[in-house]
Design an enzyme around this catalytic site. Structure first.
Site, PDB file in Angstrom:
ATOM      1  N   GLU A  25     -10.182  -8.310 -90.141  1.00 40.34           N
ATOM      2  CA  GLU A  25      -9.266  -9.281 -90.761  1.00 40.34           C
ATOM      3  C   GLU A  25      -9.986 -10.597 -91.088  1.00 40.34           C
ATOM      4  OE1 GLU A  25      -7.138 -11.749 -88.223  1.00 40.34           O
ATOM      5  OE2 GLU A  25      -7.543 -10.551 -86.434  1.00 40.34           O
ATOM      6  N   LYS A 155      -2.316 -11.363 -77.463  1.00 41.97           N
ATOM      7  CA  LYS A 155      -2.745 -12.740 -77.174  1.00 41.97           C
ATOM      8  C   LYS A 155      -1.871 -13.330 -76.084  1.00 41.97           C
ATOM      9  CE  LYS A 155      -2.934 -14.011 -81.220  1.00 41.97           C
ATOM     10  NZ  LYS A 155      -3.139 -14.216 -82.614  1.00 41.97           N
TER      11      LYS A 155
HETATM   12  N1  PSU Z   1      -7.211 -12.587 -82.523  1.00 39.42           N
HETATM   13  C1  PSU Z   1      -7.971 -13.683 -82.270  1.00 39.42           C
HETATM   14  N2  PSU Z   1      -7.750 -14.809 -82.994  1.00 39.42           N
HETATM   15  C2  PSU Z   1      -6.795 -14.852 -84.001  1.00 39.42           C
HETATM   16  C3  PSU Z   1      -6.012 -13.694 -84.266  1.00 39.42           C
HETATM   17  C4  PSU Z   1      -6.263 -12.576 -83.491  1.00 39.42           C
HETATM   18  O1  PSU Z   1      -8.819 -13.652 -81.382  1.00 39.42           O
HETATM   19  O2  PSU Z   1      -6.636 -15.892 -84.652  1.00 39.42           O
HETATM   20  C5  PSU Z   1      -4.957 -13.727 -85.385  1.00 39.42           C
HETATM   21  C6  PSU Z   1      -4.781 -12.319 -85.979  1.00 39.42           C
HETATM   22  O3  PSU Z   1      -4.934 -12.430 -87.385  1.00 39.42           O
HETATM   23  C7  PSU Z   1      -3.350 -11.958 -85.655  1.00 39.42           C
HETATM   24  C8  PSU Z   1      -2.698 -13.296 -85.710  1.00 39.42           C
HETATM   25  O4  PSU Z   1      -2.805 -11.044 -86.573  1.00 39.42           O
HETATM   26  O5  PSU Z   1      -3.640 -14.099 -84.983  1.00 39.42           O
HETATM   27  C9  PSU Z   1      -1.296 -13.292 -85.142  1.00 39.42           C
HETATM   28  O6  PSU Z   1      -0.653 -14.457 -85.524  1.00 39.42           O
HETATM   29  P1  PSU Z   1       0.933 -14.597 -85.312  1.00 39.42           P
HETATM   30  O7  PSU Z   1       1.124 -14.555 -83.823  1.00 39.42           O
HETATM   31  O8  PSU Z   1       1.323 -15.939 -85.895  1.00 39.42           O
HETATM   32  O9  PSU Z   1       1.558 -13.431 -86.036  1.00 39.42           O
END
Ligand code: PSU
Ligand code: MN
Length: 293
Positions: A25, A155
Site C-alpha cells: 500500500e 493497530k
Molecule cells: N500500518 C502501519 N501504518 C499505517 C497503516 C498501516 O504500520 O499507516 C495504514 C494502512 O493503510 C491502513 C490504515 O489501511 O492505516 C488504516 O487507517 P484507518 O484506521 O483510518 O482506516
C-alpha cells in the site's frame, strides 16, 4: 477497466506467468511516517518482497490511473498531501487526477481487480476505540477479497478485542505466525489468543488455498514485530490528545502515529519500520510457497 487500471510491465509479466506477486500500500508511505521516511520504508518493503523471490506491486493513484507497480520516482510523489484512499475513494481520485495513497482496504480493492492474492502492511485498521461507528474499511475489504494479508495484527491504537470479534463475525481466518496470541502492532505480547497458529509460510499457503477452495475470501496472517515495544501509555496519551483537538475519522490514525513517533523519540517509528519490512518479506515467502503447492 484496462484504461483505469495500469499494471507495470514487471507486475503484468509476473501475473501472466503465474509468478508470486505481493501488493503493497501507499498510505503508510504518505501518512504512516514523517516525510520523507515513508518512501524509504516503501522501497525497503519492495526489496524484502524481492529477497523472498516475489514481485512487489505497490499500489497508488497517479495522473488519473490506478497504478499497480511503481518506480522509485513515482513513489516519491506520495507526500503527506496525497489523499488517503479507502475502497470508496478510488474512483473519484482517479477521475479527478489527484495523487491518492491507498490504505489496506483500497489496496485490496485494486488487488482483487488485478488478481493479486498477497498483501503486506504494518497493522490493519479496525474498530476505533470510543467510536464503534468508525470501523476501518480494511475489515470489510478483507472479508470480501481472496487475499492473504500479512500484518502485525490490528493497530493497537484501535479496539483490538472488538475488531477480532468482527473478523470472526465476517468469517475471516486469523492465523498466528508461530504465535498463540495476536501481536499488538508494536508489541509482540499481550493480545487476545489467535484461533489458529501456523508454523511456516508453506502451512499458511496451504490454509489459504483450502480456504479459497471452500469459497472463502480474505485471511489475516499475524506476525509479531521483530523487536517489541510497549507503547500502551503513549497510545493512550495520543488518543486523548486527538480527542481534545477534535481529530476524527480518517485523520485519527495518521495523527496518533505521528504523535507517538514524536513522543517516543523515534522508537515507535523504528519498530514500525522493522515490522512493515518483515511483514513484506513474510508475504513474499507465503506467495512463493503458494506458487510451489
Ligand atoms: N500500518 C502501519 N501504518 C499505517 C497503516 C498501516 O504500520 O499507516 C495504514 C494502512 O493503510 C491502513 C490504515 O489501511 O492505516 C488504516 O487507517 P484507518 O484506521 O483510518 O482506516
Ligand atoms: Mn476510519
Amino acid at each position: 477497466m484496462s484504461e483505469l487500471l495500469q499494471l507495470s510491465d514487471e507486475v503484468r509479466e509476473a501475473l501472466d506467468a503465474g509468478l508470486p506477486v505481493v501488493a503493497l500500500e501507499t498510505t503508510l508511505v504518505a501518512h504512516g511516517f514523517p516525510a520523507p521516511d515513508g518512501v524509504e520504508v516503501g522501497l525497503a518493503s519492495e526489496a524484502a518482497v524481492r529477497d523472498a523471490g516475489a514481485t512487489p506491486a505497490t499500489v497508488g493513484v497517479l495522473d488519473g490511473r490506478i497504478r499497480v507497480g511503481l518506480s522509485a520516482d513515482e513513489l516519491e510523489r506520495f507526500t503527506p498531501d496525497a489523499r488517503k484512499l479507502g475502497p470508496r475513494d478510488l474512483a473519484a481520485c482517479a477521475v479527478q487526477g489527484a495523487v491518492g495513497a491507498t490504505t489496506v482496504g483500497g489496496t485490496l480493492a485494486v488487488a482483487r481487480a488485478a488478481g493479486i492474492r498477497f498483501l503486506a502492511t504494518g497493522g490493519i485498521g479496525g474498530v476505533h476505540r470510543g467510536a464503534p461507528e468508525d470501523v476501518s474499511a480494511d475489515v470489510p475489504a478483507l472479508a470480501a477479497t481472496p487475499t492473504v494479508v500479512v500484518s502485525s495484527g490490528i493497530k493497537s491504537l484501535l479496539d483490538v478485542p472488538a475488531t477480532t470479534e468482527l473478523l470472526e463475525t465476517l468469517g475471516v481466518p486469523v492465523l498466528g505466525f508461530r504465535v498463540d496470541t495476536l501481536p499488538l502492532f508494536y508489541a509482540a505480547e499481550g493480545g487476545p489468543p489467535v484461533p489458529q497458529r501456523v508454523e511456516s509460510p508453506d502451512e499458511a499457503a496451504r490454509v489459504a488455498r483450502a480456504h479459497w477452495e471452500l469459497g472463502g475470501a480474505g485471511l489475516l496472517l499475524a506476525s509479531p514485530p521483530p523487536e517489541s515495544l510497549d507503547a500502551v501509555e503513549l497510545i493512550e496519551e495520543a488518543l486523548v490528545e486527538a480527542k481534545r483537538q477534535g481529530v476524527s475519522g480518517q485523520a485519527v490514525t495518521p495523527f496518533v502515529l505521528g504523535r507517538i513517533h514524536e513522543r517516543s523519540g523515534g522508537r515507535t517509528r523504528a519498530v514500525n519500520r522493522a515490522l512493515i519490512v518483515a511483514n513484506a518479506r513474510l508475504a513474499g515467502e507465503v506467495a512463493v510457497a503458494y506458487g510451489a503447492l
